[in-house]
Design a protein around this motif. Structure first.
Motif, PDB file in Angstrom:
ATOM      1  N   CYS A   1       7.011   3.755  19.557  1.00  0.00           N
ATOM      2  CA  CYS A   1       8.057   4.416  18.703  1.00  0.00           C
ATOM      3  C   CYS A   1       9.048   3.152  18.131  1.00  0.00           C
ATOM      4  O   CYS A   1       9.159   3.335  16.853  1.00  0.00           O
ATOM      5  N   ILE A   2       9.510   2.349  18.969  1.00  0.00           N
ATOM      6  CA  ILE A   2      10.390   1.309  18.430  1.00  0.00           C
ATOM      7  C   ILE A   2       9.770   0.341  17.587  1.00  0.00           C
ATOM      8  O   ILE A   2      10.341   0.120  16.582  1.00  0.00           O
ATOM      9  N   MET A   3       8.391  -0.064  17.841  1.00  0.00           N
ATOM     10  CA  MET A   3       7.962  -0.655  16.979  1.00  0.00           C
ATOM     11  C   MET A   3       7.627  -0.201  15.438  1.00  0.00           C
ATOM     12  O   MET A   3       7.577  -0.708  14.496  1.00  0.00           O
ATOM     13  N   LEU A   4       7.247   1.078  15.681  1.00  0.00           N
ATOM     14  CA  LEU A   4       7.156   1.652  14.307  1.00  0.00           C
ATOM     15  C   LEU A   4       8.294   1.885  13.709  1.00  0.00           C
ATOM     16  O   LEU A   4       8.251   1.688  12.384  1.00  0.00           O
ATOM     17  N   ILE A   5       9.442   1.925  14.155  1.00  0.00           N
ATOM     18  CA  ILE A   5      10.588   2.059  13.438  1.00  0.00           C
ATOM     19  C   ILE A   5      10.817   0.797  13.077  1.00  0.00           C
ATOM     20  O   ILE A   5      11.302   0.745  11.679  1.00  0.00           O
ATOM     21  N   GLU A   6      10.735  -0.325  13.760  1.00  0.00           N
ATOM     22  CA  GLU A   6      11.136  -1.544  13.072  1.00  0.00           C
ATOM     23  C   GLU A   6      10.101  -1.891  12.188  1.00  0.00           C
ATOM     24  O   GLU A   6      10.583  -2.652  11.178  1.00  0.00           O
TER      25      GLU A   6
ATOM     26  N   GLY B   1       9.012  -0.122   9.893  1.00  0.00           N
ATOM     27  CA  GLY B   1       9.444   0.766   8.645  1.00  0.00           C
ATOM     28  C   GLY B   1      10.736   0.000   8.107  1.00  0.00           C
ATOM     29  O   GLY B   1      10.931  -0.225   6.790  1.00  0.00           O
ATOM     30  N   VAL B   2      11.669  -0.245   8.935  1.00  0.00           N
ATOM     31  CA  VAL B   2      12.680  -0.737   8.607  1.00  0.00           C
ATOM     32  C   VAL B   2      12.746  -2.273   7.946  1.00  0.00           C
ATOM     33  O   VAL B   2      13.062  -2.422   6.830  1.00  0.00           O
ATOM     34  N   SER B   3      11.925  -3.117   8.505  1.00  0.00           N
ATOM     35  CA  SER B   3      11.487  -4.202   7.885  1.00  0.00           C
ATOM     36  C   SER B   3      10.877  -4.206   6.492  1.00  0.00           C
ATOM     37  O   SER B   3      11.023  -4.935   5.625  1.00  0.00           O
ATOM     38  N   ALA B   4      10.113  -3.269   6.372  1.00  0.00           N
ATOM     39  CA  ALA B   4       9.413  -3.212   5.007  1.00  0.00           C
ATOM     40  C   ALA B   4      10.297  -2.467   4.079  1.00  0.00           C
ATOM     41  O   ALA B   4      10.065  -3.110   3.001  1.00  0.00           O
ATOM     42  N   LEU B   5      11.043  -1.825   4.354  1.00  0.00           N
ATOM     43  CA  LEU B   5      12.259  -1.481   3.397  1.00  0.00           C
ATOM     44  C   LEU B   5      13.312  -2.589   3.089  1.00  0.00           C
ATOM     45  O   LEU B   5      13.614  -2.813   1.898  1.00  0.00           O
ATOM     46  N   LYS B   6      13.356  -3.527   4.223  1.00  0.00           N
ATOM     47  CA  LYS B   6      14.223  -4.713   3.757  1.00  0.00           C
ATOM     48  C   LYS B   6      13.403  -5.488   2.836  1.00  0.00           C
ATOM     49  O   LYS B   6      13.974  -6.224   2.214  1.00  0.00           O
ATOM     50  N   VAL B   7      12.250  -5.685   3.341  1.00  0.00           N
ATOM     51  CA  VAL B   7      11.436  -6.784   2.283  1.00  0.00           C
ATOM     52  C   VAL B   7      11.495  -6.462   0.810  1.00  0.00           C
ATOM     53  O   VAL B   7      11.590  -7.222   0.070  1.00  0.00           O
ATOM     54  N   ARG B   8      11.227  -4.981   0.818  1.00  0.00           N
ATOM     55  CA  ARG B   8      11.208  -4.655  -0.607  1.00  0.00           C
ATOM     56  C   ARG B   8      12.607  -4.626  -1.369  1.00  0.00           C
ATOM     57  O   ARG B   8      12.803  -5.126  -2.564  1.00  0.00           O
ATOM     58  N   ARG B   9      13.736  -4.276  -0.467  1.00  0.00           N
ATOM     59  CA  ARG B   9      15.209  -4.363  -1.223  1.00  0.00           C
ATOM     60  C   ARG B   9      15.462  -5.854  -1.374  1.00  0.00           C
ATOM     61  O   ARG B   9      15.929  -6.065  -2.625  1.00  0.00           O
ATOM     62  N   ILE B  10      15.323  -6.772  -0.448  1.00  0.00           N
ATOM     63  CA  ILE B  10      15.848  -7.906  -0.721  1.00  0.00           C
ATOM     64  C   ILE B  10      14.820  -8.639  -1.792  1.00  0.00           C
ATOM     65  O   ILE B  10      15.184  -9.414  -2.541  1.00  0.00           O
ATOM     66  N   GLY B  11      13.381  -8.370  -1.425  1.00  0.00           N
ATOM     67  CA  GLY B  11      12.466  -8.911  -2.878  1.00  0.00           C
ATOM     68  C   GLY B  11      12.944  -8.602  -4.135  1.00  0.00           C
ATOM     69  O   GLY B  11      12.776  -9.260  -5.145  1.00  0.00           O
TER      70      GLY B  11
ATOM     71  N   ARG C   1       0.967  -1.206   0.027  1.00  0.00           N
ATOM     72  CA  ARG C   1      -0.054   0.078   0.144  1.00  0.00           C
ATOM     73  C   ARG C   1       0.941   1.311  -0.205  1.00  0.00           C
ATOM     74  O   ARG C   1       2.093   1.084   0.464  1.00  0.00           O
ATOM     75  N   LYS C   2       0.484   2.119  -0.482  1.00  0.00           N
ATOM     76  CA  LYS C   2       1.125   3.599  -0.872  1.00  0.00           C
ATOM     77  C   LYS C   2       1.269   4.098   0.713  1.00  0.00           C
ATOM     78  O   LYS C   2       0.529   4.463   1.236  1.00  0.00           O
ATOM     79  N   GLY C   3       2.306   4.643   0.869  1.00  0.00           N
ATOM     80  CA  GLY C   3       2.838   5.841   2.122  1.00  0.00           C
ATOM     81  C   GLY C   3       2.621   5.205   3.193  1.00  0.00           C
ATOM     82  O   GLY C   3       3.106   6.021   4.162  1.00  0.00           O
ATOM     83  N   TYR C   4       2.415   3.964   3.608  1.00  0.00           N
ATOM     84  CA  TYR C   4       2.173   3.291   5.095  1.00  0.00           C
ATOM     85  C   TYR C   4       3.795   3.462   5.811  1.00  0.00           C
ATOM     86  O   TYR C   4       3.674   3.650   6.946  1.00  0.00           O
ATOM     87  N   VAL C   5       4.596   3.171   5.064  1.00  0.00           N
ATOM     88  CA  VAL C   5       6.018   3.231   5.602  1.00  0.00           C
ATOM     89  C   VAL C   5       6.513   4.874   6.014  1.00  0.00           C
ATOM     90  O   VAL C   5       7.036   4.842   7.135  1.00  0.00           O
ATOM     91  N   ALA C   6       6.194   5.451   5.160  1.00  0.00           N
ATOM     92  CA  ALA C   6       6.467   6.995   5.539  1.00  0.00           C
ATOM     93  C   ALA C   6       5.607   7.288   6.524  1.00  0.00           C
ATOM     94  O   ALA C   6       6.119   7.964   7.487  1.00  0.00           O
ATOM     95  N   LEU C   7       4.368   7.011   6.520  1.00  0.00           N
ATOM     96  CA  LEU C   7       3.424   7.367   7.840  1.00  0.00           C
ATOM     97  C   LEU C   7       4.230   6.608   9.204  1.00  0.00           C
ATOM     98  O   LEU C   7       3.800   7.364  10.128  1.00  0.00           O
ATOM     99  N   ALA C   8       4.569   5.287   9.044  1.00  0.00           N
ATOM    100  CA  ALA C   8       4.870   4.918  10.159  1.00  0.00           C
ATOM    101  C   ALA C   8       6.233   5.701  10.628  1.00  0.00           C
ATOM    102  O   ALA C   8       6.156   5.929  12.054  1.00  0.00           O
ATOM    103  N   PHE C   9       6.984   6.084   9.934  1.00  0.00           N
ATOM    104  CA  PHE C   9       8.391   6.859  10.404  1.00  0.00           C
ATOM    105  C   PHE C   9       7.901   8.001  10.944  1.00  0.00           C
ATOM    106  O   PHE C   9       8.453   8.570  11.747  1.00  0.00           O
ATOM    107  N   LEU C  10       6.685   8.873  10.375  1.00  0.00           N
ATOM    108  CA  LEU C  10       6.222  10.141  10.951  1.00  0.00           C
ATOM    109  C   LEU C  10       5.798   9.952  12.109  1.00  0.00           C
ATOM    110  O   LEU C  10       5.974  10.745  13.109  1.00  0.00           O
TER     111      LEU C  10
END
Length: 165
Positions: free
Chosen positions: A140-145, A147-157, A93-102
């Motif tokens: 806060c830590i959960m939201l950061i984690e 976002g980081v996991s989503a970015l890793k899934v995308r990069r590795i994918g 879905r669009k924007g949820y990773v950025a929203l999580a970091f915000l």
């Protein structure tokens, strides 16, 4: 080929992390609603002061509180469900990773404010504030984690051919 196996393992691990943390983000949203309602109910002096001003003040108070809590819950449900969807089915879905970091940044701001308040409150409020800070920091830590996991899934994918651009 062992590197490819490691990538697949890391991909699955991060997908699982997305799913688990997505559920946790939704649970924190539910907790936020319960905490807000409990705080209001167990502090009748606030409602008493508002009722002295008139019924309209109570109505405005409940509308504002409902909007704030509803917005927080809605954002958390969106981010959580988006993470679960990407972790389980690969649907982004669009924007949820950025929203999580915000949202994490906002939580960090609340933690900073709470730490500043430690010097401003009476001794009876220390425990309540400490618990609130711990819960907010965990969120806060959960939201950061997430976002980081989503970015890793995308990069590795992309590397293993299971993700889009």
């Amino acid at each position: 080929m062992p590197e490819n196996d490691e990538l697949h393992i890391s991909f699955r691990r991060n997908q699982n992390t997305l799913t688990v943390i997505g559920r946790g983000v939704i649970a924190f949203g539910a907790w936020s609603v319960l905490k807000t309602l409990a705080t209001t109910v167990f502090r009748p002096e606030t409602l008493r002061e508002l009722s002295e001003q008139g019924v309209m003040y109570i109505v405005i108070f409940w509308i504002m509180e409902g909007l704030l809590v509803g917005t927080d819950l809605g954002l958390r449900v969106y981010v959580g469900r988006s993470a679960i969807s990407e972790g389980r089915y690969g649907k982004r879905r669009k924007g949820y990773v950025a929203l999580a970091f915000l949202m994490a940044l906002g939580s960090l701001g609340l933690v900073a404010l709470g730490l500043w308040l430690f010097g401003q409150i009476d001794a009876e409020s220390y425990v309540n504030l400490a618990v609130s800070l711990l819960v907010e920091l965990t969120s806060c830590i959960m939201l950061i984690e997430l976002g980081v996991s989503a970015l890793k899934v995308r990069r590795i994918g992309r590397k293993i051919g299971k993700g889009g651009a």
